[in-house]
Scaffold this motif. Sequence first.
Motif, PDB file in Angstrom:
ATOM      1  N   ASP A 130       0.825  -1.203   0.000  1.00 17.37           N
ATOM      2  CA  ASP A 130       0.000   0.000   0.000  1.00 17.37           C
ATOM      3  C   ASP A 130       0.864   1.260   0.000  1.00 17.37           C
ATOM      4  O   ASP A 130       2.036   1.230   0.384  1.00 17.37           O
ATOM      5  CB  ASP A 130      -0.953   0.017   1.190  1.00 17.37           C
ATOM      6  CG  ASP A 130      -0.229  -0.171   2.518  1.00 17.37           C
ATOM      7  OD1 ASP A 130       0.786  -0.887   2.547  1.00 17.37           O
ATOM      8  OD2 ASP A 130      -0.679   0.395   3.536  1.00 17.37           O
ATOM      9  N   ASN A 134      -0.040   7.053  -4.411  1.00 12.02           N
ATOM     10  CA  ASN A 134      -0.890   6.457  -5.445  1.00 12.02           C
ATOM     11  C   ASN A 134      -0.763   7.130  -6.807  1.00 12.02           C
ATOM     12  O   ASN A 134      -1.687   7.794  -7.293  1.00 12.02           O
ATOM     13  CB  ASN A 134      -2.350   6.451  -4.983  1.00 12.02           C
ATOM     14  CG  ASN A 134      -2.540   5.638  -3.724  1.00 12.02           C
ATOM     15  OD1 ASN A 134      -1.977   4.549  -3.587  1.00 12.02           O
ATOM     16  ND2 ASN A 134      -3.299   6.165  -2.771  1.00 12.02           N
ATOM     17  N   ILE A 144      -3.959   0.240  -6.431  1.00 14.36           N
ATOM     18  CA  ILE A 144      -5.031  -0.758  -6.404  1.00 14.36           C
ATOM     19  C   ILE A 144      -4.645  -1.973  -5.550  1.00 14.36           C
ATOM     20  O   ILE A 144      -5.350  -2.983  -5.548  1.00 14.36           O
ATOM     21  CB  ILE A 144      -5.398  -1.213  -7.828  1.00 14.36           C
ATOM     22  CG1 ILE A 144      -4.153  -1.697  -8.584  1.00 14.36           C
ATOM     23  CG2 ILE A 144      -6.083  -0.074  -8.586  1.00 14.36           C
ATOM     24  CD1 ILE A 144      -4.441  -2.262  -9.965  1.00 14.36           C
ATOM     25  N   GLU A 146      -3.743  -4.105  -2.029  1.00 15.67           N
ATOM     26  CA  GLU A 146      -4.018  -4.195  -0.604  1.00 15.67           C
ATOM     27  C   GLU A 146      -2.700  -4.056   0.152  1.00 15.67           C
ATOM     28  O   GLU A 146      -1.625  -4.121  -0.431  1.00 15.67           O
ATOM     29  CB  GLU A 146      -4.682  -5.540  -0.300  1.00 15.67           C
ATOM     30  CG  GLU A 146      -6.034  -5.704  -0.974  1.00 15.67           C
ATOM     31  CD  GLU A 146      -6.635  -7.088  -0.768  1.00 15.67           C
ATOM     32  OE1 GLU A 146      -5.838  -8.030  -0.535  1.00 15.67           O
ATOM     33  OE2 GLU A 146      -7.866  -7.212  -0.835  1.00 15.67           O
ATOM     34  N   ALA A 311      -2.060  -7.849  -7.687  1.00 15.62           N
ATOM     35  CA  ALA A 311      -2.924  -6.714  -7.342  1.00 15.62           C
ATOM     36  C   ALA A 311      -3.787  -6.304  -8.528  1.00 15.62           C
ATOM     37  O   ALA A 311      -4.979  -5.994  -8.375  1.00 15.62           O
ATOM     38  CB  ALA A 311      -2.082  -5.537  -6.861  1.00 15.62           C
ATOM     39  N   ARG A 314      -6.536  -9.012  -9.095  1.00 17.34           N
ATOM     40  CA  ARG A 314      -7.584  -8.976  -8.074  1.00 17.34           C
ATOM     41  C   ARG A 314      -8.519  -7.796  -8.280  1.00 17.34           C
ATOM     42  O   ARG A 314      -9.746  -7.942  -8.250  1.00 17.34           O
ATOM     43  CB  ARG A 314      -6.950  -8.902  -6.679  1.00 17.34           C
ATOM     44  CG  ARG A 314      -7.960  -8.858  -5.535  1.00 17.34           C
ATOM     45  CD  ARG A 314      -7.318  -8.418  -4.234  1.00 17.34           C
ATOM     46  NE  ARG A 314      -6.711  -7.104  -4.352  1.00 17.34           N
ATOM     47  CZ  ARG A 314      -7.396  -5.952  -4.306  1.00 17.34           C
ATOM     48  NH1 ARG A 314      -8.714  -5.966  -4.157  1.00 17.34           N
ATOM     49  NH2 ARG A 314      -6.774  -4.792  -4.426  1.00 17.34           N
ATOM     50  N   PHE A 315      -7.940  -6.608  -8.522  1.00 15.77           N
ATOM     51  CA  PHE A 315      -8.749  -5.387  -8.581  1.00 15.77           C
ATOM     52  C   PHE A 315      -9.621  -5.348  -9.833  1.00 15.77           C
ATOM     53  O   PHE A 315     -10.788  -4.941  -9.768  1.00 15.77           O
ATOM     54  CB  PHE A 315      -7.840  -4.160  -8.540  1.00 15.77           C
ATOM     55  CG  PHE A 315      -8.566  -2.863  -8.341  1.00 15.77           C
ATOM     56  CD1 PHE A 315      -8.890  -2.435  -7.055  1.00 15.77           C
ATOM     57  CD2 PHE A 315      -8.939  -2.071  -9.416  1.00 15.77           C
ATOM     58  CE1 PHE A 315      -9.560  -1.235  -6.862  1.00 15.77           C
ATOM     59  CE2 PHE A 315      -9.610  -0.876  -9.230  1.00 15.77           C
ATOM     60  CZ  PHE A 315      -9.928  -0.452  -7.953  1.00 15.77           C
ATOM     61  N   PHE A 316      -9.069  -5.777 -10.966  1.00 10.72           N
ATOM     62  CA  PHE A 316      -9.805  -5.690 -12.227  1.00 10.72           C
ATOM     63  C   PHE A 316     -10.405  -7.036 -12.651  1.00 10.72           C
ATOM     64  O   PHE A 316     -10.955  -7.138 -13.747  1.00 10.72           O
ATOM     65  CB  PHE A 316      -8.892  -5.157 -13.334  1.00 10.72           C
ATOM     66  CG  PHE A 316      -8.456  -3.732 -13.125  1.00 10.72           C
ATOM     67  CD1 PHE A 316      -9.371  -2.689 -13.164  1.00 10.72           C
ATOM     68  CD2 PHE A 316      -7.132  -3.428 -12.868  1.00 10.72           C
ATOM     69  CE1 PHE A 316      -8.971  -1.367 -12.965  1.00 10.72           C
ATOM     70  CE2 PHE A 316      -6.714  -2.118 -12.671  1.00 10.72           C
ATOM     71  CZ  PHE A 316      -7.643  -1.088 -12.711  1.00 10.72           C
ATOM     72  N   GLU A 317     -10.300  -8.030 -11.791  1.00  6.84           N
ATOM     73  CA  GLU A 317     -10.844  -9.362 -12.052  1.00  6.84           C
ATOM     74  C   GLU A 317     -10.312  -9.917 -13.378  1.00  6.84           C
ATOM     75  O   GLU A 317     -11.065 -10.408 -14.229  1.00  6.84           O
ATOM     76  CB  GLU A 317     -12.375  -9.332 -12.037  1.00  6.84           C
ATOM     77  CG  GLU A 317     -12.942  -8.897 -10.690  1.00  6.84           C
ATOM     78  CD  GLU A 317     -14.466  -8.913 -10.660  1.00  6.84           C
ATOM     79  OE1 GLU A 317     -15.083  -8.918 -11.748  1.00  6.84           O
ATOM     80  OE2 GLU A 317     -15.037  -8.895  -9.566  1.00  6.84           O
ATOM     81  N   LYS A 369      -7.545   4.865 -10.663  1.00  7.76           N
ATOM     82  CA  LYS A 369      -7.782   3.418 -10.566  1.00  7.76           C
ATOM     83  C   LYS A 369      -8.556   2.884 -11.760  1.00  7.76           C
ATOM     84  O   LYS A 369      -9.419   2.003 -11.630  1.00  7.76           O
ATOM     85  CB  LYS A 369      -8.499   3.076  -9.256  1.00  7.76           C
ATOM     86  CG  LYS A 369      -7.732   3.531  -8.012  1.00  7.76           C
ATOM     87  CD  LYS A 369      -8.429   3.127  -6.730  1.00  7.76           C
ATOM     88  CE  LYS A 369      -7.625   3.595  -5.513  1.00  7.76           C
ATOM     89  NZ  LYS A 369      -8.241   3.164  -4.234  1.00  7.76           N
TER      90      LYS A 369
END
Length: 376
Positions: A130, A134, A144, A146, A311, A314-317, A369
């Motif tokens: 993290d 950003n 994006i 964790e 990452a 996970r965030f954008f599948e 994002k």
Amino acid sequence: MSVDKESNTPLIIFGYAAVGKKIYERIKKEDSHKRVFFCDNSKDKQGIHGGVMVLSLEDVVTGYNDAAFIVASLRHSKQMYQQLIDVGIPTENISLDLPDDIIGEELAREQKQRMTALDSIHVEVNINKDCNLNCTGCDHFAPIAEADTLELDIFKKDMIRLADVMAGHIHRIILLGGEPLLNKDLLEYVRIARICMPDTEVFIATNGILLGKMDEIFWSVLKENKTGLLVTKYPVKLDYDALRKKVEEKGIVWKYLGSSESGRSLWHFPLDLTGKQNAVDSFLHCANANSCHTLERGRLYTCSIAPNIKAFNRFFEKNVPLADDDGIDIYKAKSADEILKFLAKPIHFCRYCNVKKRTYDHPWRVSKKKIEEWTL
């Protein structure tokens, strides 16, 4: 590589690195009496080197603003050009044209180096993912990601193994993120790295925003463990000069990361979600390949993008695959030679990086994002 100026007008090569040095040699060979200087953003490079003067931008403004300039960079000419404009250098005095043969020679040298097993490397370790800044398009996917804090016991185990199998072949350990100053156990990582690597440089890579809030224990631990700061300078409301003075007064080494002393711009490193890129071509043309060696829970990777792709997925599948053999298991590797040779060759993941479409020197901004920050 020409700026129409009088022959007695000083010529300043902006960028004291491989390309600039080759241009300097060519100019002096053609006219040994020509007054040629360098200019560079890095304070470490400024001064006299082998009889050659390397100026700062401040020096240029006060004494050489009527000189002719050649911007000597393969990737950051746009940012450097704007710097010269911002300090008042007329556009007609600036050339961005570089000889094709010098460009070709430098690119060939870079490609050869990527495919050559290095004798000594630096190793980057993401102790948390993290960040408090950003940046758009971050190649660690921090906006994006964790927190994903690296377990101290795993870090210690990995450091012990690295010290064993890679003895004498690691010149620097870099603790980074994300933003590592967000990690509440940062000083424990520092202590472990120093104990395991007593003769290796240890640095914390940071954006500097939290440095002014660190307590005396932080500074004493860094000093005691000979740990420096690698700082990236961002266009935020932060007095980096004052911070640097404070850090150095406490006996801590402060270095700017890369060319960030001039202020951080952004790049766009698009992924190819179809995986149709040529892995060898991607590797050969990637500035991160065999350079940003990243340790991720027992595996070493040749770059920083591959081990952080989780990452993005996970965030954008999405499902950009990271194969087991995209990184080398440091516990199964039998020698440093095996590891160094692995890092100097393409991996399957290289098919998912559209390296030829990378662009540089975009204005800095905070991530929204959006997937387009990491794709075309």
